[in-house]
Design a protein around this motif. Sequence first.
Motif, short mmCIF file in Angstrom:
data_model
loop_
_atom_site.label_atom_id
_atom_site.label_comp_id
_atom_site.label_asym_id
_atom_site.label_seq_id
_atom_site.Cartn_x
_atom_site.Cartn_y
_atom_site.Cartn_z
N ILE A 11 0.84 -1.20 0.00
CA ILE A 11 0.00 0.00 0.00
C ILE A 11 0.88 1.25 0.00
O ILE A 11 0.61 2.23 -0.70
N ILE A 17 4.67 6.53 -0.52
CA ILE A 17 5.23 6.98 0.75
C ILE A 17 6.29 5.95 1.16
O ILE A 17 5.98 4.78 1.37
N LEU A 27 2.15 1.26 11.58
CA LEU A 27 0.97 1.38 10.72
C LEU A 27 0.26 0.04 10.56
O LEU A 27 -0.97 -0.01 10.48
N GLN A 30 -1.83 -0.16 13.71
CA GLN A 30 -2.89 0.86 13.78
C GLN A 30 -3.94 0.66 12.70
O GLN A 30 -5.14 0.74 12.97
N LEU A 31 -3.50 0.39 11.47
CA LEU A 31 -4.48 0.21 10.39
C LEU A 31 -5.31 -1.05 10.63
O LEU A 31 -6.52 -1.07 10.34
N ILE A 34 -8.02 -0.04 13.06
CA ILE A 34 -9.05 0.81 12.45
C ILE A 34 -9.94 -0.03 11.53
O ILE A 34 -11.16 0.10 11.55
N LYS B 358 -0.12 10.39 6.94
CA LYS B 358 0.31 9.12 6.34
C LYS B 358 -0.70 8.02 6.63
O LYS B 358 -1.03 7.21 5.75
N ARG B 359 -1.19 7.99 7.88
CA ARG B 359 -2.16 6.96 8.28
C ARG B 359 -3.38 7.03 7.37
O ARG B 359 -3.89 6.03 6.90
N LEU B 363 -4.72 4.36 4.68
CA LEU B 363 -6.05 3.77 4.86
C LEU B 363 -6.90 3.94 3.60
O LEU B 363 -7.56 3.00 3.14
N GLN B 418 -1.58 8.72 21.15
CA GLN B 418 -1.02 7.39 20.88
C GLN B 418 -2.07 6.42 20.35
O GLN B 418 -1.74 5.34 19.88
N PRO B 420 -5.11 6.34 17.76
CA PRO B 420 -5.89 7.06 16.75
C PRO B 420 -7.40 6.90 16.94
O PRO B 420 -8.16 7.87 16.79
N LEU B 421 -7.87 5.71 17.31
CA LEU B 421 -9.32 5.50 17.42
C LEU B 421 -9.93 6.35 18.52
O LEU B 421 -11.03 6.89 18.37
N TYR B 424 -10.38 9.70 17.14
CA TYR B 424 -11.46 9.76 16.15
C TYR B 424 -12.83 9.87 16.83
O TYR B 424 -13.76 10.47 16.29
#
Lengths: 98, 493
Positions: A11, A17, A27, A30-31, A34, B358-359, B363, B418, B420-421, B424
């Motif tokens: 990705i 990037i 990431l 974290q991804l 999410i 970047k995140r 995504l 630290q 992200p959720l 959000y």
Amino acid sequence: MELTSEEVQHIAMLARIGLTPEEVETLRSQLSGILAHVNQLNELDTEAIPPTAQVVALSNVFAADEVRPSFPPEEMLANAPDREGNSFKVKAVLGYET
Amino acid sequence: MRPNSLTDCTVAELRTLLDNRELSAKDLTRAYLDRISDVEGVLHSYLTVTEEIALTQAEEADSRMAQGEKGPLLGVPMALKDLLSTKGIETTCGSRMLAGYRPPYDATAYRKLRDAGAVLLGKLNMDEFAMGSSTENSAFGVTANPWDSSTVPGGSSGGSAAAVAAGETAFTLGSDTGGSVRQPASLCGVVGMKPTYGRVSRFGLIAFASSLDQIGPFTRTVEDCANVLSVISGHDPLDSTSAPVPVPDFSEVLSADLRGVRVGVPAEYFVEGVEPGVESAVRAAIERLRELGAEIVDVSLPSTGYALSTYYIIAPAEVSSNLSRYDGVRYGYRTTEGNDLIDTYLRTRDQGFGPEVKRRVMLGTYALSAGYYDAYYVKAQKVRTLIKQEFDRAFEKCDVIVTPTSPSVAFPLGSRTQDPLSMYLADLFTIPANMAGIPGISVPCGFSDGLPVGLQLLGRAFDEAGVLRVAHAYERSCDWHTRRPEPTAASGA
């Protein structure tokens, strides 16, 4: 669902990037978190629901086809990181493998 | 709390002083510049203070007034979130990627404010590319909440909200993609409005998520909000999504009487996770609306709990597309270390963008990539339809909908960066209005633990007038909007 490091790197290449190994791992975690959260959308039955891309009741907004003044080259080049004459200067585009 | 001074005045109060020649625009501008230098050490609302430009523009406003010109914003100082293009004035979007960037043209919203005679004091701090809920994602340092400098001002328009709360300007503009005007307005105790999608031209607004972005004002009162909105609204041929609909004079619809107005209360916004102090302030405000003559009705918005997930697919998808323009070729940052073209792109974007950007690019790229497009992007667009349909049905039963703006008051700096959720979740109650494209406002409705609480009012598409009317009547019935913080450095900081 858990993403793999290879998927994150794939990705990142699509997004152009360049990530450090530490960024890839952060990431990835974290991804994955999410995506696990947004997967709650699968609880909803949307089979018969049309998608909404935008909410304005407008489509095909046309402008008159007429000549208007444009910006002088100097103004358009003023923010360029690198230039040569009236051109944006970049690394060679042709002649190598991606 | 401190005694009210010139820089605490509302735009309407300043108008009287300017029209009566008790004050010149230049002296008023100097007063704000002094106030800025007094409190910026604590707050850091501004990224750029345009002192010379402000004084020149103030002189022009003074001569226009001397020639008899009138107007609600003539000679009134203001400041802009640093994603609104200002010709020749640095516009960074809070990003290293655009450090030093000077736009070749003005945003339409700024041009309209200039035509109306407003005076530009400077450009305001924000989360990088408007992605965030605390302004901690700015590449140029955090902004403190004027009510308690150990807490965040909200985001992404945190500088715009803090500057109004602290008397560093008379009003500001921000942008709202998922709550970025309303949530910081709530956390800083000021009025903030997201107009209907299409109401205000976005020409010259640096794009985040194009199907959601909308420009909106921050002010101290609803009347001021109505006046600023009247100036910046309207169709613009330079923005093909701007709506060709008439713009009323919003200040003329304000009234103290709410008889005949139906106010909807959705149970889905009064759920676990809302701080008790927030819920009790909002419940009290709903009672006040009833006392003012409004009819309170129950409405249901069952998909509310899915809006956040919908947003975190649609907005990043649009981000991944919009931010592909930052390639280090025509403007912005470019690495000096690139070995070849691709390597230059990779390093430029790694070094130029911060972690949250970047995140979201990652995504969105994932959600749009082969094999996942239907499962994520199309699915989210379908849920967006559900959210919009539910608002349409609710507005058959009521004229405006009332909710908390944010589930919490201002949270401590660093407490959510630290995870992200958890960050959000700050936009839980503001995102649905962006999905449906409808207008929303946040007005101060009390305090919890000494920090401001915001009341959100939502209306039908292009019925800003209905929203402003209820907000104004509520505001007239209480004095929350007259409270002013005195920014001081955090103890022990």
